[in-house]
Design an enzyme around this catalytic site. Structure first.
Site, PDB file in Angstrom:
ATOM      1  N   CYS A  84       0.828  -1.296   0.061  1.00 15.32           N
ATOM      2  CA  CYS A  84      -0.022   0.237   0.036  1.00 15.32           C
ATOM      3  C   CYS A  84       0.726   1.383   0.069  1.00 15.32           C
ATOM      4  O   CYS A  84       1.441   1.450  -0.995  1.00 15.32           O
ATOM      5  CB  CYS A  84      -0.994   0.010   1.114  1.00 15.32           C
ATOM      6  SG  CYS A  84      -2.491   1.196   0.856  1.00 15.32           S
TER       7      CYS A  84
ATOM      8  N   LYS B  42     -12.198   8.046  -1.516  1.00 20.33           N
ATOM      9  CA  LYS B  42     -11.390   7.044  -0.704  1.00 20.33           C
ATOM     10  C   LYS B  42     -11.760   5.741  -1.655  1.00 20.33           C
ATOM     11  O   LYS B  42     -12.943   5.413  -2.041  1.00 20.33           O
ATOM     12  CB  LYS B  42     -11.841   6.860   0.562  1.00 20.33           C
ATOM     13  CG  LYS B  42     -10.765   5.695   1.196  1.00 20.33           C
ATOM     14  CD  LYS B  42     -11.011   5.716   2.530  1.00 20.33           C
ATOM     15  CE  LYS B  42     -10.390   4.569   3.334  1.00 20.33           C
ATOM     16  NZ  LYS B  42     -10.624   4.275   4.649  1.00 20.33           N
TER      17      LYS B  42
ATOM     18  N   HIS C 187      -4.532  -4.956  -0.064  1.00 17.32           N
ATOM     19  CA  HIS C 187      -4.096  -5.209   1.325  1.00 17.32           C
ATOM     20  C   HIS C 187      -4.980  -6.863   1.266  1.00 17.32           C
ATOM     21  O   HIS C 187      -5.975  -6.998   2.104  1.00 17.32           O
ATOM     22  CB  HIS C 187      -5.085  -4.725   2.447  1.00 17.32           C
ATOM     23  CG  HIS C 187      -4.512  -3.346   2.733  1.00 17.32           C
ATOM     24  ND1 HIS C 187      -3.372  -3.087   3.360  1.00 17.32           N
ATOM     25  CD2 HIS C 187      -4.745  -2.046   2.318  1.00 17.32           C
ATOM     26  CE1 HIS C 187      -2.735  -1.862   3.372  1.00 17.32           C
ATOM     27  NE2 HIS C 187      -3.763  -1.149   2.869  1.00 17.32           N
TER      28      HIS C 187
ATOM     29  N   GLU D 153      -3.655  -8.967   2.979  1.00 21.39           N
ATOM     30  CA  GLU D 153      -3.476  -9.621   4.313  1.00 21.39           C
ATOM     31  C   GLU D 153      -4.550  -9.133   5.324  1.00 21.39           C
ATOM     32  O   GLU D 153      -4.650  -9.637   6.609  1.00 21.39           O
ATOM     33  CB  GLU D 153      -2.035  -8.851   4.772  1.00 21.39           C
ATOM     34  CG  GLU D 153      -2.237  -7.421   5.259  1.00 21.39           C
ATOM     35  CD  GLU D 153      -2.096  -6.739   4.182  1.00 21.39           C
ATOM     36  OE1 GLU D 153      -2.135  -5.235   4.512  1.00 21.39           O
ATOM     37  OE2 GLU D 153      -2.046  -6.840   3.088  1.00 21.39           O
TER      38      GLU D 153
END
Length: 305
Positions: free
Chosen positions: A142, A163, A235, A237
């Site tokens: 990121c 966003k 992401h 994860e």
């Protein structure tokens, strides 16, 4: 094989509850095995959450992995206690004379700042330069990916109109790259960011290869394969509830956030999130550890670089 982590790290209980084999330092030292040495620069405010997310994935391989954590000395985190950092973390000066098979740089909540305005930017530049000769392979996530692309290749980041938050469909751009071995032609990954990287800037750098992207949110995975540098904008994860927690946090802060896309069934926050990226996350980290760390790193770790 297990992942070796510091004695008494809180993530241990969570990982053991998920049937992930972890081994504390005392037990690991009794085994005659050359473990992979992985360094994690954790730039996230709540360190323990990111630790657990990454250790969960690093521990799901047949390789023994030994992990060191560092934080930036030039900026002391305010959401993690000093005692916690003292017990489980070091700083760059503690590791700069060491070699590592792999290095992970996390994201950070500093997207609204220019890179040079980030409090620890000079220190991060020193670490990124150090990584060229002291690490076999580096995995940027990121904002960490944006910072790495900017430092190494002068690729800028751009503010977005709103966003990006949600779980998005991606496609492979390269069919037979080992990092993506086992991936389906289309796969889902979470994103949560206010800035992005543009394809035209990446394509100006011959050393970089775009490995995967999304029609909705752009480039996902970029690599300098020769130098074993990877830049991941999403992401994989993330825990099942990470986007939910971020959404509720932003609601309470009065930011009027959009509901994360493709995350809650029917995009209704009253529903339990549906995890669509778990297998992608495990494949991504297992492939990185196997093909670009374990298969490439020298047995004598001091010969790296």
């Amino acid at each position: 094989m297990p992942i070796k982590i510091p004695n008494n790290l809180p993530a241990t209980n969570i990982l053991e509850g998920e049937n992930i084999f972890v081994m504390d330092a005392d037990r690991a030292y009794t085994q005659d095995i050359r473990p992979l040495k992985i360094l994690i620069l954790n730039l996230m405010p709540v360190k323990s959450v990111t630790e657990t997310q990454l250790l969960r994935l690093l521990g799901n391989t047949p390789l023994q992995v030994e992990v060191d954590f560092i934080y930036t000395a030039s900026y002391t985190p305010t959401h993690t206690s000093k005692d916690y950092l003292t017990e489980f973390y070091g700083t760059f000066k503690d590791v700069k004379k060491k070699k590592y098979d792999g290095f992970i740089i996390t994201g950070a909540p500093v997207e609204f700042l220019d890179f040079e305005d980030v409090a620890y930017w000079d220190e991060l530049c020193e670490i990124l330069e150090w990584s060229k000769k002291n690490v076999c392979s580096t995995f940027h996530i990121c904002w960490g990916a944006q910072a790495g692309l900017y430092y190494h290749y002068d690729i800028p980041k751009y503010s977005l109109d709103e966003k990006i938050s949600g779980v998005y469909l991606h496609k492979l751009c390269v069919r037979h790259e080992k990092l993506l071995r086992g991936f389906d032609d289309e796969f889902f990954v979470p994103h949560s960011r206010y800035t992005g990287t543009r394809r035209e800037d990446i394509e100006k750098v011959p050393a970089l290869t775009i490995l995967a992207e999304s029609d909705e949110v752009g480039i996902y995975a970029i690599a300098n394969l020769e130098k074993r540098q990877f830049f991941i904008t999403g992401h994989a994860e993330y825990d099942p509830y990470t986007l939910k927690n971020e959404y509720e946090r932003d609601l309470k802060a009065g930011l009027n956030p959009h509901v994360p896309k493709n995350y809650f069934p029917n995009d209704d926050p009253a529903n339990e999130p549906a995890v669509k990226w778990r297998s992608v996350a495990h494949l991504l980290f297992a492939n990185w550890l196997n093909y670009y760390v374990y298969q490439e790193t020298p047995y004598e770790i001091d010969s790296i670089g």
